[in-house]
Design an enzyme around this catalytic site. Structure first.
Site, mmCIF file in Angstrom:
data_model
loop_
_atom_site.group_PDB
_atom_site.id
_atom_site.type_symbol
_atom_site.label_atom_id
_atom_site.label_comp_id
_atom_site.label_asym_id
_atom_site.label_seq_id
_atom_site.Cartn_x
_atom_site.Cartn_y
_atom_site.Cartn_z
ATOM 1 N N ARG A 119 -10.076 -63.794 -7.506
ATOM 2 C CA ARG A 119 -10.413 -64.850 -6.547
ATOM 3 C C ARG A 119 -10.438 -66.206 -7.254
ATOM 4 N NH1 ARG A 119 -12.439 -68.330 -3.761
ATOM 5 N NH2 ARG A 119 -14.068 -68.139 -2.193
ATOM 6 N N ARG A 124 -16.603 -59.474 -3.029
ATOM 7 C CA ARG A 124 -17.382 -60.115 -4.091
ATOM 8 C C ARG A 124 -18.308 -59.198 -4.875
ATOM 9 N NH1 ARG A 124 -19.027 -64.750 0.033
ATOM 10 N NH2 ARG A 124 -18.944 -62.823 1.234
ATOM 11 N N TYR A 150 -15.115 -68.052 17.054
ATOM 12 C CA TYR A 150 -14.988 -68.913 15.858
ATOM 13 C C TYR A 150 -14.191 -70.170 16.172
ATOM 14 C CZ TYR A 150 -17.018 -65.447 12.733
ATOM 15 O OH TYR A 150 -17.893 -64.588 12.119
ATOM 16 N N ASP A 179 -7.775 -61.804 6.513
ATOM 17 C CA ASP A 179 -8.954 -62.183 7.291
ATOM 18 C C ASP A 179 -8.576 -62.291 8.770
ATOM 19 O OD1 ASP A 179 -11.886 -63.200 6.625
ATOM 20 O OD2 ASP A 179 -11.153 -64.275 8.384
ATOM 21 N N ARG A 197 -15.033 -54.159 3.990
ATOM 22 C CA ARG A 197 -15.225 -55.041 2.823
ATOM 23 C C ARG A 197 -15.275 -54.263 1.512
ATOM 24 N NH1 ARG A 197 -17.168 -60.464 4.042
ATOM 25 N NH2 ARG A 197 -15.861 -61.006 5.805
#
Ligand code: CP3
Length: 350
Positions: free
Chosen positions: A41, A32, A154, A78, A28
């Protein structure tokens, strides 16, 4: 002929050679915690729009490299793009994370559309191409996918879940639809990794974020074996493919994962002790990690202590510096700078 990898510290380590310096990258590293990421973004609209816009995805991949003295760029994408490309509805909702249309039966597994998957992932491969063309020559470009168990969890849960109980139960019962889902994901993931390597990625990482969910029997069956199969399929196409496996929170299961999957390197989460790290290295493995991202966010002395301990215990030719998991969004970029400076300082004084 000059060795094209000679100037790439990360490739040197993965080739069991001495690097010019300890390679550093962070899971990462684009994200953010960087204000410039938040700007792009916002410009892209949704997170998925950003993943499928090669120019913007390449831009956010480059952002941490402009700020910090890193040795690798990880493709901005992702792990859930694979189920999305197989036809599963997916959205990322602010504050809730990913939401997927769940897959929990034979009919639903049969509906997954393997054909056309690569076409749907073409923008991601274009991002790889742009990243490869845009980075300095000492930078290693890393592609990735999720391991079948993590991605399946998921898909089965329909998103993030506190205990993944439904997926774990299907795994332990060896439900036929579950076995089929894992097979589909093995094959799709291998094809996707081969495509990323052909597009110019030099290393691929397989994220098994939920390795720690599985009991010993299920860990071997649903994590080690599918990952081993992906490694075999990828190497069938690209014999010397460099593949890092990251079985997060697998505990001592990482020892079997290391010897049985055939991966070229092992990502270690922050709970892996220095003793285990050293024994993996003495068994001939290359290790990556495992600075605690909590310490990175806290900064100061506690971060330096963690770095010092790793650098003193694992030699430069066996280790890729990284975190035990991704950078937290509230981490100060100043702490990241300090992390990298301190690794460089420690290495030059060893
Ligand atoms: O810089 C990098 O590491 C490369 C890009 C990358 C992302 N996700 C971008 C991302 C990588 C390698 C991943 C892997 C990933 N995605 C994993 C495995 C690693 C891990 O964290 O355990 C998993 C489990 C996912 C699934 C996922 N993606 C979740 C659960 C979430 C929501 C939680 C969160 O952090 O927001 C995401 C979203 C996501 N993936 C973001 C980023 C930068 C945040 C999205 C945003 O900008 O709002």
């Amino acid at each position: 002929m000059a060795d094209a990898n000679a100037d790439k510290p990360m490739m040197a380590v993965l080739n069991h050679k001495r690097p010019s310096r300890r390679p550093i990258w962070m899971m990462r590293q684009a994200g953010r915690y960087l204000p410039e990421y938040r700007d792009v973004r916002a410009q892209a609209g949704s997170f998925l729009d950003l993943c499928y816009a090669p120019e913007l995805a390449a831009e956010v991949t480059f952002q941490p490299l402009r700020r910090f003295d890193l040795d690798a760029a990880i493709l901005f994408a992702d792990i859930l793009l694979v189920p999305h490309a197989l036809g599963v509805e997916l959205a990322f909702e602010e504050g809730r994370g990913p939401i997927l249309k769940s897959v929990r039966s034979s009919e639903e597994v049969k509906q997954l559309q393997r054909r056309g998957m690569m076409k749907r992932l073409a923008p991601v491969l274009e991002t790889v191409d742009r990243v490869v063309s845009g980075v300095d020559k000492h930078i290693t470009v890393i592609g990735f996918c999720g391991a079948p168990w993590t991605v399946a969890s998921y898909m089965i849960e329909g998103g993030t879940s506190s205990d993944r109980r439904r997926a774990r139960t299907a795994a332990s019962l060896c439900e036929p639809w579950f076995c089929h889902l894992i097979e589909v994901l093995v094959e799709a993931s291998a094809a996707y990794l081969v495509a990323q390597l052909r597009a110019g990625a030099e290393v691929v990482q397989i994220f098994e974020s939920w390795a720690g969910d599985l009991g010993a029997i299920d860990f071997r069956k649903w994590s080690i074996q599918p990952v081993a199969r992906i490694v075999e399929l990828v190497r069938g196409e690209i014999p010397d493919a460099k593949i890092i496996g990251f079985p997060r929170k697998a505990g001592l299961g990482i020892v079997d994962f290391a010897s049985e999957t055939g991966v070229s390197g092992l990502g270690l989460d922050e709970t892996v002790s220095r003793q285990t790290m050293k024994s993996l290295v003495s068994d001939g493995h290359i290790v990556q990690g495992n600075v605690d991202p909590v310490r990175l966010a806290a900064g100061g002395r506690c971060l330096m202590d963690d770095i010092n301990d790793i650098v003193k215990n694992v030699s430069v030719d066996k280790h890729i510096m990284n975190l035990g998991h991704g950078v937290f969004p509230d981490t100060s970029p100043d702490n990241v700078e300090m992390f990298i400076d301190h690794v460089r300082y420690m290495d030059s004084n060893m």
